[in-house]
Write a protein that holds these residues in place. Structure first.
Motif, PDB file in Angstrom:
ATOM      1  N   SER A  89     -12.485   6.106   6.226  1.00 62.37           N
ATOM      2  CA  SER A  89     -13.118   4.992   5.542  1.00 62.37           C
ATOM      3  C   SER A  89     -13.101   5.151   4.034  1.00 62.37           C
ATOM      4  N   ALA A  90     -12.578   6.299   3.546  1.00 63.53           N
ATOM      5  CA  ALA A  90     -12.553   6.541   2.103  1.00 63.53           C
ATOM      6  C   ALA A  90     -11.479   5.694   1.449  1.00 63.53           C
ATOM      7  N   PRO A  91     -11.765   5.143   0.267  1.00 69.41           N
ATOM      8  CA  PRO A  91     -10.770   4.299  -0.397  1.00 69.41           C
ATOM      9  C   PRO A  91      -9.649   5.130  -1.010  1.00 69.41           C
ATOM     10  N   VAL A  92      -8.491   4.484  -1.202  1.00 67.14           N
ATOM     11  CA  VAL A  92      -7.451   5.110  -1.996  1.00 67.14           C
ATOM     12  C   VAL A  92      -8.000   5.269  -3.413  1.00 67.14           C
ATOM     13  N   PRO A  93      -7.764   6.395  -4.071  1.00 68.35           N
ATOM     14  CA  PRO A  93      -8.291   6.574  -5.426  1.00 68.35           C
ATOM     15  C   PRO A  93      -7.978   5.394  -6.322  1.00 68.35           C
ATOM     16  N   ASP A  94      -8.929   5.099  -7.256  1.00 67.26           N
ATOM     17  CA  ASP A  94      -8.781   3.937  -8.123  1.00 67.26           C
ATOM     18  C   ASP A  94      -7.503   3.998  -8.942  1.00 67.26           C
ATOM     19  N   ARG A  95      -7.090   5.188  -9.286  1.00 64.52           N
ATOM     20  CA  ARG A  95      -5.880   5.337 -10.094  1.00 64.52           C
ATOM     21  C   ARG A  95      -4.668   4.905  -9.280  1.00 64.52           C
ATOM     22  N   ALA A 129     -11.126  -1.696   8.523  1.00 60.55           N
ATOM     23  CA  ALA A 129     -11.959  -2.208   7.427  1.00 60.55           C
ATOM     24  C   ALA A 129     -11.386  -1.842   6.074  1.00 60.55           C
ATOM     25  N   ASN A 130     -10.761  -0.675   6.013  1.00 60.13           N
ATOM     26  CA  ASN A 130     -10.180  -0.196   4.753  1.00 60.13           C
ATOM     27  C   ASN A 130      -8.740   0.234   5.002  1.00 60.13           C
ATOM     28  N   PRO A 131      -7.781  -0.692   4.968  1.00 62.71           N
ATOM     29  CA  PRO A 131      -6.390  -0.345   5.290  1.00 62.71           C
ATOM     30  C   PRO A 131      -5.832   0.766   4.408  1.00 62.71           C
ATOM     31  N   GLY A 132      -6.133   0.721   3.096  1.00 64.93           N
ATOM     32  CA  GLY A 132      -5.616   1.752   2.206  1.00 64.93           C
ATOM     33  C   GLY A 132      -6.162   3.115   2.540  1.00 64.93           C
ATOM     34  N   LEU A 137       0.805  -1.214   0.000  1.00 61.81           N
ATOM     35  CA  LEU A 137       0.000   0.000   0.000  1.00 61.81           C
ATOM     36  C   LEU A 137       0.844   1.271   0.000  1.00 61.81           C
ATOM     37  N   ALA A 138       2.033   1.214   0.599  1.00 64.31           N
ATOM     38  CA  ALA A 138       2.839   2.422   0.774  1.00 64.31           C
ATOM     39  C   ALA A 138       3.093   3.177  -0.529  1.00 64.31           C
ATOM     40  N   PRO A 139       3.564   2.534  -1.613  1.00 62.87           N
ATOM     41  CA  PRO A 139       3.802   3.304  -2.840  1.00 62.87           C
ATOM     42  C   PRO A 139       2.521   3.853  -3.451  1.00 62.87           C
ATOM     43  N   GLN A 140       1.402   3.154  -3.258  1.00 64.54           N
ATOM     44  CA  GLN A 140       0.145   3.666  -3.780  1.00 64.54           C
ATOM     45  C   GLN A 140      -0.234   4.973  -3.089  1.00 64.54           C
ATOM     46  N   VAL A 141      -0.101   5.001  -1.751  1.00 67.45           N
ATOM     47  CA  VAL A 141      -0.438   6.206  -0.992  1.00 67.45           C
ATOM     48  C   VAL A 141       0.542   7.331  -1.320  1.00 67.45           C
ATOM     49  N   LEU A 142       1.832   7.006  -1.376  1.00 68.75           N
ATOM     50  CA  LEU A 142       2.821   8.030  -1.695  1.00 68.75           C
ATOM     51  C   LEU A 142       2.587   8.599  -3.093  1.00 68.75           C
ATOM     52  N   GLY A 143       2.271   7.726  -4.046  1.00 65.49           N
ATOM     53  CA  GLY A 143       2.020   8.193  -5.404  1.00 65.49           C
ATOM     54  C   GLY A 143       0.864   9.174  -5.459  1.00 65.49           C
ATOM     55  N   VAL A 144      -0.212   8.891  -4.708  1.00 65.88           N
ATOM     56  CA  VAL A 144      -1.361   9.801  -4.676  1.00 65.88           C
ATOM     57  C   VAL A 144      -0.962  11.152  -4.091  1.00 65.88           C
ATOM     58  N   LEU A 145      -0.219  11.130  -2.976  1.00 66.86           N
ATOM     59  CA  LEU A 145       0.181  12.381  -2.334  1.00 66.86           C
ATOM     60  C   LEU A 145       1.078  13.223  -3.237  1.00 66.86           C
ATOM     61  N   VAL A 146       2.035  12.564  -3.889  1.00 63.29           N
ATOM     62  CA  VAL A 146       2.948  13.307  -4.757  1.00 63.29           C
ATOM     63  C   VAL A 146       2.204  13.858  -5.967  1.00 63.29           C
ATOM     64  N   ARG A 147       1.299  13.071  -6.522  1.00 66.46           N
ATOM     65  CA  ARG A 147       0.514  13.590  -7.651  1.00 66.46           C
ATOM     66  C   ARG A 147      -0.334  14.776  -7.220  1.00 66.46           C
ATOM     67  N   ARG A 148      -0.873  14.710  -6.012  1.00 64.29           N
ATOM     68  CA  ARG A 148      -1.763  15.760  -5.522  1.00 64.29           C
ATOM     69  C   ARG A 148      -1.006  17.041  -5.199  1.00 64.29           C
ATOM     70  N   HIS A 149       0.194  16.887  -4.623  1.00 64.86           N
ATOM     71  CA  HIS A 149       0.905  18.054  -4.121  1.00 64.86           C
ATOM     72  C   HIS A 149       2.138  18.438  -4.936  1.00 64.86           C
ATOM     73  N   GLY A 150       2.528  17.598  -5.892  1.00 68.97           N
ATOM     74  CA  GLY A 150       3.628  17.952  -6.776  1.00 68.97           C
ATOM     75  C   GLY A 150       4.974  17.436  -6.301  1.00 68.97           C
ATOM     76  N   GLY A 151       5.936  17.381  -7.263  1.00 67.61           N
ATOM     77  CA  GLY A 151       7.270  16.876  -6.960  1.00 67.61           C
ATOM     78  C   GLY A 151       7.994  17.692  -5.916  1.00 67.61           C
ATOM     79  N   ALA A 152       7.671  18.980  -5.789  1.00 67.31           N
ATOM     80  CA  ALA A 152       8.339  19.827  -4.804  1.00 67.31           C
ATOM     81  C   ALA A 152       8.061  19.356  -3.386  1.00 67.31           C
TER      82      ALA A 152
END
Length: 408
Positions: free
Chosen positions: A102-108, A54-57, A12-27
């Motif tokens: 309880s919100a899922p990690v985005p499908d992407r 119930a929803n680890p991600g 799960l870690a790279p999925q969460v990190l990828g979402v955060l970086v996409r959301r906030h940018g490489g900076a």
């Protein structure tokens, strides 16, 4: 924490990190990665006591997002980062409430884009490797440092500099950089399968992580035949691990291994991947290397190896890239097909390559071919020279023992 939970967190870690970086940018990569690491630590503690949510991600996504907000708001030393985030990100995107747990990690799935980012050409090869293991592999700085026999402080500085370099770099990858990702994973595997230095012959954590990440890469880009070839190569090679060391951890070369102990399930999976990839068209270098490994796996005894086929495959491999290590391996195949004198003649030519001229493997191969030719005294000299040049303790002990054996 159970092994299953640990594996889930690493997935799960790279999925969460990828979402955060996409959301906030490489900076914000540094801040995002710190937030994810804190979320992982929190999960390790809380999940061990209270069980999986119930929803680890979604849990990880929420906690990491909140930690990122806390960093931006409370750390006065990071005000410049806060300003950059404020300019690049709508405030609404920074506000995360406990109800979102309880919100899922985005499908992407941004894992592939994250791999591209960690393997960006702006980074050195060492930095790409370290950052990939840290951000995508989930290894701690201490684990990476131990695997590469480097001080933890040095590895921490390398990772920190890599993160700084990524500021302002786009998260978007390009197909051309997929080759860079594969190369980094290939280097990680090689270091794990045959450690370049230290007391241990292998670093299983590294090779295992390379296989895991290559599986991930193939899942994210399933039509890439070279990625399938790379995974096949890793599996076919790693299948030999049980036979590579003796009872005392000593090196056992391929020709002396008990092939009954090879992992046949890994061999079967590697062969299946290769057979599925090869019909797709022009095979790439990883597929060719996997084919060479498959030929070795087909022989129940070293005497049954189809060396003519191995030689033909090395000819194909060298048509892609005049790699000196591949050329050295081809010299061994030539010796096995046409006799040791033919292989030794090729070694003389390879001495002109500055990348190989002082490498211990050149002298080790020379010793092996001289031994096959019956020139024991000269073989011993070559083995001793190879032992003096390697920084791997198991290889040094093996080569020194080989020199003693042929000289006696």
């Amino acid at each position: 924490m159970s092994r299953d939970t640990e594996d889930l967190l690493r997935e799960l870690a790279p999925q969460v990190l990828g979402v955060l970086v996409r959301r906030h940018g490489g900076a914000a990569f540094d801040a995002c990665e710190d937030a994810v690491q804190e979320a992982l630590l929190a999960a390790a503690v809380q999940w061990a006591d209270g069980g999986l949510p119930a929803n680890p991600g979604g849990w990880l996504m929420t906690v990491a997002s909140r930690r990122l907000v806390d960093q931006v708001r409370s750390d006065s030393a990071r005000r410049r980062r806060e300003e950059a985030l404020a300019l690049a990100t709508p405030q609404s995107a920074l506000l995360v409430h406990a109800a979102d747990a309880s919100a899922p990690v985005p499908d992407r799935d941004d894992s592939l884009a994250l791999l591209f980012l960690c393997c960006h050409p702006a980074l050195s090869a060492q930095s790409r490797t370290a950052l990939t293991l840290r951000a995508v592999g989930g290894l701690s700085t201490a684990q990476i440092a131990a695997a590469f026999l480097a001080p933890e402080a040095t590895m921490a500085q390398r990772i920190s500099r890599a993160k700084q370099t990524l500021k302002g770099v786009s998260l978007k990858g390009s197909p051309g950089r997929l080759a860079d990702v594969r190369h980094v994973l290939y280097l990680i595997f090689n270091e794990g399968y045959s450690a370049s230095a230290g007391e241990d012959l292998t670093a299983p954590q590294l090779s295992g992580e390379a296989i895991r990440l290559t599986r991930l890469l193939l899942r994210l880009a399933p039509d890439e035949a070279e990625t399938a070839g790379l995974l096949a190569l890793m599996l076919l090679t790693d299948a030999r691990r049980p036979a590579r060391t003796g009872p005392a951890g000593e090196l056992v070369p391929l020709g002396e291994q008990d092939r009954r102990t090879w992992d046949r399930s890994s061999v079967a999976e590697g062969v299946a991947l290769l057979e599925g990839a090869l019909p797709g068209g022009q095979p790439g270098p990883y597929q060719v290397q996997a084919a060479i490994a498959a030929v070795h796996s087909e022989a129940e005894r070293v005497e049954e190896t189809d060396w003519a086929q191995v030689l033909a495959l090395y000819d194909v491999l060298l048509s892609y890239d005049a790699n000196p290590v591949a050329a050295l391996n081809r010299a061994v195949a030539v010796a096995m097909v046409h006799g040791p004198a033919a292989g030794l003649a090729l070694l003389t030519e390879l001495e002109a390559d500055r990348r190989l001229a002082r490498h211990h493997r050149l002298f080790a191969v020379r010793g092996h071919l001289l031994e096959l030719q019956g020139e024991s005294a000269e073989a011993a000299i070559a083995y001793r020279e190879a032992a003096a040049r390697t920084i791997s303790a198991p290889e040094r002990r093996y080569l020194a023992e080989r020199a003693r054996r042929v000289a006696s």
